[in-house]
Design a protein around this motif. Structure first.
Motif, PDB file in Angstrom:
ATOM      1  N   VAL A 186       0.867  -1.173   0.000  1.00 38.65           N
ATOM      2  CA  VAL A 186       0.000   0.000   0.000  1.00 38.65           C
ATOM      3  C   VAL A 186       0.908   1.227   0.000  1.00 38.65           C
ATOM      4  N   GLU A 187       0.406   2.321  -0.585  1.00 41.40           N
ATOM      5  CA  GLU A 187       1.221   3.527  -0.725  1.00 41.40           C
ATOM      6  C   GLU A 187       0.433   4.768  -0.323  1.00 41.40           C
ATOM      7  N   ALA A 188       1.161   5.747   0.182  1.00 42.97           N
ATOM      8  CA  ALA A 188       0.564   7.047   0.496  1.00 42.97           C
ATOM      9  C   ALA A 188       1.490   8.130  -0.036  1.00 42.97           C
ATOM     10  N   HIS A 189       0.898   9.191  -0.602  1.00 37.22           N
ATOM     11  CA  HIS A 189       1.666  10.303  -1.170  1.00 37.22           C
ATOM     12  C   HIS A 189       1.102  11.622  -0.649  1.00 37.22           C
ATOM     13  N   LYS A 190       1.989  12.532  -0.306  1.00 36.62           N
ATOM     14  CA  LYS A 190       1.580  13.873   0.127  1.00 36.62           C
ATOM     15  C   LYS A 190       2.591  14.891  -0.381  1.00 36.62           C
ATOM     16  N   VAL A 191       2.116  16.104  -0.614  1.00 29.84           N
ATOM     17  CA  VAL A 191       2.991  17.213  -1.005  1.00 29.84           C
ATOM     18  C   VAL A 191       2.846  18.314   0.029  1.00 29.84           C
ATOM     19  N   TYR A 192       3.966  18.886   0.473  1.00 33.01           N
ATOM     20  CA  TYR A 192       3.882  19.999   1.424  1.00 33.01           C
ATOM     21  C   TYR A 192       4.863  21.098   1.031  1.00 33.01           C
ATOM     22  N   LEU A 193       4.525  22.318   1.404  1.00 31.85           N
ATOM     23  CA  LEU A 193       5.361  23.481   1.110  1.00 31.85           C
ATOM     24  C   LEU A 193       6.331  23.721   2.248  1.00 31.85           C
ATOM     25  N   GLN A 194       7.560  24.073   1.895  1.00 32.56           N
ATOM     26  CA  GLN A 194       8.541  24.430   2.909  1.00 32.56           C
ATOM     27  C   GLN A 194       8.804  25.921   2.832  1.00 32.56           C
ATOM     28  N   ASP A 195       8.570  26.590   3.937  1.00 30.15           N
ATOM     29  CA  ASP A 195       8.791  28.030   4.028  1.00 30.15           C
ATOM     30  C   ASP A 195      10.222  28.260   4.488  1.00 30.15           C
ATOM     31  N   ALA A 196      11.037  28.837   3.608  1.00 30.04           N
ATOM     32  CA  ALA A 196      12.452  29.043   3.938  1.00 30.04           C
ATOM     33  C   ALA A 196      12.629  29.952   5.149  1.00 30.04           C
ATOM     34  N   SER A 197      11.642  30.797   5.431  1.00 30.78           N
ATOM     35  CA  SER A 197      11.743  31.708   6.573  1.00 30.78           C
ATOM     36  C   SER A 197      11.224  31.073   7.867  1.00 30.78           C
ATOM     37  N   ASN A 198      10.686  29.871   7.769  1.00 26.79           N
ATOM     38  CA  ASN A 198      10.155  29.190   8.951  1.00 26.79           C
ATOM     39  C   ASN A 198      10.455  27.694   8.852  1.00 26.79           C
ATOM     40  N   ILE A 199      11.745  27.368   8.960  1.00 22.40           N
ATOM     41  CA  ILE A 199      12.186  25.982   8.817  1.00 22.40           C
ATOM     42  C   ILE A 199      11.583  25.103   9.911  1.00 22.40           C
ATOM     43  N   ALA A 200      11.537  25.629  11.139  1.00 20.56           N
ATOM     44  CA  ALA A 200      11.007  24.844  12.260  1.00 20.56           C
ATOM     45  C   ALA A 200       9.542  24.497  12.024  1.00 20.56           C
ATOM     46  N   GLY A 201       8.775  25.491  11.580  1.00 20.19           N
ATOM     47  CA  GLY A 201       7.354  25.257  11.303  1.00 20.19           C
ATOM     48  C   GLY A 201       7.157  24.262  10.182  1.00 20.19           C
ATOM     49  N   SER A 202       7.992  24.360   9.152  1.00 15.98           N
ATOM     50  CA  SER A 202       7.901  23.425   8.036  1.00 15.98           C
ATOM     51  C   SER A 202       8.248  22.015   8.480  1.00 15.98           C
ATOM     52  N   GLY A 203       9.225  21.914   9.381  1.00 19.87           N
ATOM     53  CA  GLY A 203       9.608  20.604   9.905  1.00 19.87           C
ATOM     54  C   GLY A 203       8.475  19.963  10.695  1.00 19.87           C
ATOM     55  N   GLN A 204       7.791  20.762  11.507  1.00 17.13           N
ATOM     56  CA  GLN A 204       6.652  20.251  12.269  1.00 17.13           C
ATOM     57  C   GLN A 204       5.534  19.809  11.337  1.00 17.13           C
ATOM     58  N   GLU A 205       5.329  20.575  10.272  1.00  8.99           N
ATOM     59  CA  GLU A 205       4.292  20.214   9.307  1.00  8.99           C
ATOM     60  C   GLU A 205       4.630  18.876   8.652  1.00  8.99           C
ATOM     61  N   ALA A 206       5.915  18.665   8.335  1.00  4.80           N
ATOM     62  CA  ALA A 206       6.335  17.408   7.715  1.00  4.80           C
ATOM     63  C   ALA A 206       6.072  16.236   8.652  1.00  4.80           C
ATOM     64  N   VAL A 207       6.327  16.436   9.953  1.00  8.10           N
ATOM     65  CA  VAL A 207       6.073  15.377  10.939  1.00  8.10           C
ATOM     66  C   VAL A 207       4.584  15.039  10.988  1.00  8.10           C
ATOM     67  N   MET A 208       3.741  16.064  10.994  1.00 10.11           N
ATOM     68  CA  MET A 208       2.291  15.851  11.019  1.00 10.11           C
ATOM     69  C   MET A 208       1.810  15.133   9.765  1.00 10.11           C
ATOM     70  N   ILE A 209       2.388  15.513   8.624  1.00 10.01           N
ATOM     71  CA  ILE A 209       2.006  14.875   7.373  1.00 10.01           C
ATOM     72  C   ILE A 209       2.409  13.409   7.376  1.00 10.01           C
ATOM     73  N   ARG A 210       3.581  13.117   7.938  1.00  6.30           N
ATOM     74  CA  ARG A 210       4.030  11.729   8.033  1.00  6.30           C
ATOM     75  C   ARG A 210       3.037  10.903   8.866  1.00  6.30           C
ATOM     76  N   LYS A 211       2.535  11.501   9.939  1.00  9.88           N
ATOM     77  CA  LYS A 211       1.554  10.801  10.777  1.00  9.88           C
ATOM     78  C   LYS A 211       0.265  10.548  10.000  1.00  9.88           C
ATOM     79  N   GLU A 212      -0.165  11.542   9.226  1.00  7.44           N
ATOM     80  CA  GLU A 212      -1.367  11.380   8.404  1.00  7.44           C
ATOM     81  C   GLU A 212      -1.164  10.270   7.373  1.00  7.44           C
ATOM     82  N   MET A 213       0.020  10.242   6.787  1.00  2.27           N
ATOM     83  CA  MET A 213       0.314   9.216   5.793  1.00  2.27           C
ATOM     84  C   MET A 213       0.307   7.827   6.418  1.00  2.27           C
ATOM     85  N   ARG A 214       0.828   7.734   7.639  1.00  2.00           N
ATOM     86  CA  ARG A 214       0.823   6.439   8.328  1.00  2.00           C
ATOM     87  C   ARG A 214      -0.604   5.983   8.599  1.00  2.00           C
TER      88      ARG A 214
END
Length: 201
Positions: free
Chosen positions: A115-143
């Motif tokens: 089974v596969e899951a795909h997601k696309v997310y935007l990375q804000d160069a001015s808010n790396i920490a926020g983008s990192g948290q978003e990536a973690v949340m997206i990973r949880k959604e994908m799981r």
């Protein structure tokens, strides 16, 4: 208006489930009542959450179950999807692939798939920490998405289908064993020349 309200309420219920509710009425739709679930990463989040979902759906998880679900491999990948004007990555595509096998009697593999899951997310160069948290949340959604897909695959398996798959696996194993035995007998019956005979030639 009533239909629209019902649709909104229905979506709210689905979202509140966070992927841990089976689709449909929420009742147990699995015809498999017993299952042994394991994974290469025995303590990973995916297998732990999948076990929780199955147990809450009424499936008895036991090592003595007639069938085993084995999560053989889970792979996460990330690639750049688009770039911002200054050349920095602005968008990432995340992919999560979960390979699995269903094993029956005599430790024979009845089926293997993924089974596969795909997601696309935007990375804000001015808010790396926020983008990192978003990536973690997206990973949880994908799981959660992978787990839901896995449960839906199990819902489609009936005892009759599993029995047919077992018969096919048994027949294949017997054919392979018979071929090996025939090759062994043929080798035994073939006259072997001694080293002395070879030297005389």
């Amino acid at each position: 208006m009533i239909k629209r309200n019902l649709l909104v309420m229905g979506l709210a219920v689905l979202l509140s489930a966070c992927g841990f509710q089976l689709r449909g009425t929420g009742t147990n739709q699995l015809t498999i009542t017993e299952l042994d679930v394991s994974a290469r990463n025995a303590y990973g989040d995916t297998v732990r959450e999948l076990r929780q979902v199955l147990e809450s759906s009424g499936v008895k998880l036991t090592a003595n179950a007639p069938y085993k679900l084995i999560l053989t491999n889970e792979k996460e990948t990330q690639r750049s999807a688009s770039y911002s004007g200054n050349g920095g990555t602005a968008e990432y595509e995340l992919t999560n692939v979960l390979n699995y096998e269903v094993v029956g009697h005599n430790n024979l593999t009845l089926l293997s798939n993924k089974v596969e899951a795909h997601k696309v997310y935007l990375q804000d160069a001015s808010n790396i920490a926020g983008s990192g948290q978003e990536a973690v949340m997206i990973r949880k959604e994908m799981r959660r998405d992978l787990i839901q897909q896995m449960v839906l695959r199990l819902e489609q398996l009936t005892p009759a289908q599993l029995e047919k798959l077992q018969q096919v696996a048994d027949a294949k194993a017997k054919a392979e064993a018979d071929a090996i035995e025939a090759a062994r007998k043929a080798q035994e019956e073939t006259p072997q020349q001694s080293p002395l005979e070879l030297q005389n030639q």
